[in-house]
Design an enzyme around this catalytic site. Structure first.
Site, short mmCIF file in Angstrom:
data_model
loop_
_atom_site.label_atom_id
_atom_site.label_comp_id
_atom_site.label_asym_id
_atom_site.label_seq_id
_atom_site.Cartn_x
_atom_site.Cartn_y
_atom_site.Cartn_z
N GLY A 281 0.79 -1.23 0.00
CA GLY A 281 0.00 0.00 0.00
C GLY A 281 0.81 1.27 0.00
N CYS A 282 2.10 1.18 -0.35
CA CYS A 282 2.95 2.37 -0.42
C CYS A 282 3.09 2.83 -1.87
CB CYS A 282 4.34 2.08 0.16
SG CYS A 282 4.41 2.13 1.96
N GLN A 283 3.13 4.12 -2.06
CA GLN A 283 3.34 4.68 -3.39
C GLN A 283 4.73 4.32 -3.90
OE1 GLN A 283 2.83 8.92 -3.48
NE2 GLN A 283 3.19 9.09 -5.67
N SER A 284 5.70 4.26 -3.00
CA SER A 284 7.08 3.90 -3.33
C SER A 284 7.34 2.46 -2.89
CB SER A 284 8.05 4.84 -2.61
OG SER A 284 7.73 6.18 -2.86
#
Length: 201
Positions: free
Chosen positions: A113-116
């Site tokens: 669930g992290c953009q990165s």
């Protein structure tokens, strides 16, 4: 290794120094004092305002369940006078984060669930305390990982799971995060808590 900001009419004030991997981890920041001499009344008023601000910060920390190191860094960030400076501080933290072992950068340590792309890994030291490693392909996210690695390592599982994510607001860092970055931070903290719980006896 210390970066330094300066501007006209400002006096440099060392906010504080903490250590990540043996290197200084807080920058020197200018706090505007104005030009010319400050009268006694003005100086007293300024001291009173700083004391009031410090007391407000201390009161806000009491219910967040922070580890001693994380509480110290949260206070230090909160005392930095400008959001851009706090942002730069996170990037400085990223540059001082010890490298994560490549063999630990695997799917099971990847934060969902992290953009990165973010990896975190928990292990136990000889005393049974939890130690974290982390890394990210984004410098800002890596700075957040460095903050958590430093703030949570060396503590018990119970101490780690008590930490409230609200500390990011008290540190003044939430304003520098987009909603997706903030969600990534929450997922990172939760992942670290879950890994710590998995190591509990």
């Amino acid at each position: 290794d210390h970066a330094m900001f300066s501007s006209r009419g400002c006096v440099l004030l060392l906010v504080s120094v903490v250590h990540i991997g043996g290197a200084g981890a807080f920058l020197n920041y200018p706090l505007a004092r104005g030009r010319g001499m400050v009268g006694v009344q003005g100086a007293s008023s300024s001291r009173a305002m700083r004391l009031q601000s410090k007391n407000q910060i201390l009161m806000a920390m009491t219910d967040l369940g922070l580890t001693p190191e994380l509480e110290k860094m949260t206070k230090q960030f909160a005392m930095v006078p400008d959001p851009k400076m706090r942002y730069q501080q996170l990037l400085f933290f990223a540059s001082k984060l010890p490298p994560m072992d490549k063999e630990l950068q695997v799917e099971e340590n990847k934060v969902k669930g992290c953009q990165s792309v973010v990896y975190v890994h928990a292990s136990k030291d000889e005393s049974g305390k939890i130690v974290f490693q982390g890394d990210s392909d984004s410098q800002l996210t890596k700075g957040l990982a460095a903050l958590l690695v430093r703030g949570l390592s060396g503590n018990t599982v119970d101490d780690i799971v008590k930490v409230s994510p609200e500390f990011i607001k008290e540190a003044g860092l939430a304003v520098s995060l987009t909603p997706s970055r903030n969600n990534g931070f929450l997922n990172m903290l939760n992942s670290m808590k879950n890994q710590a719980l998995a190591l509990k006896d």
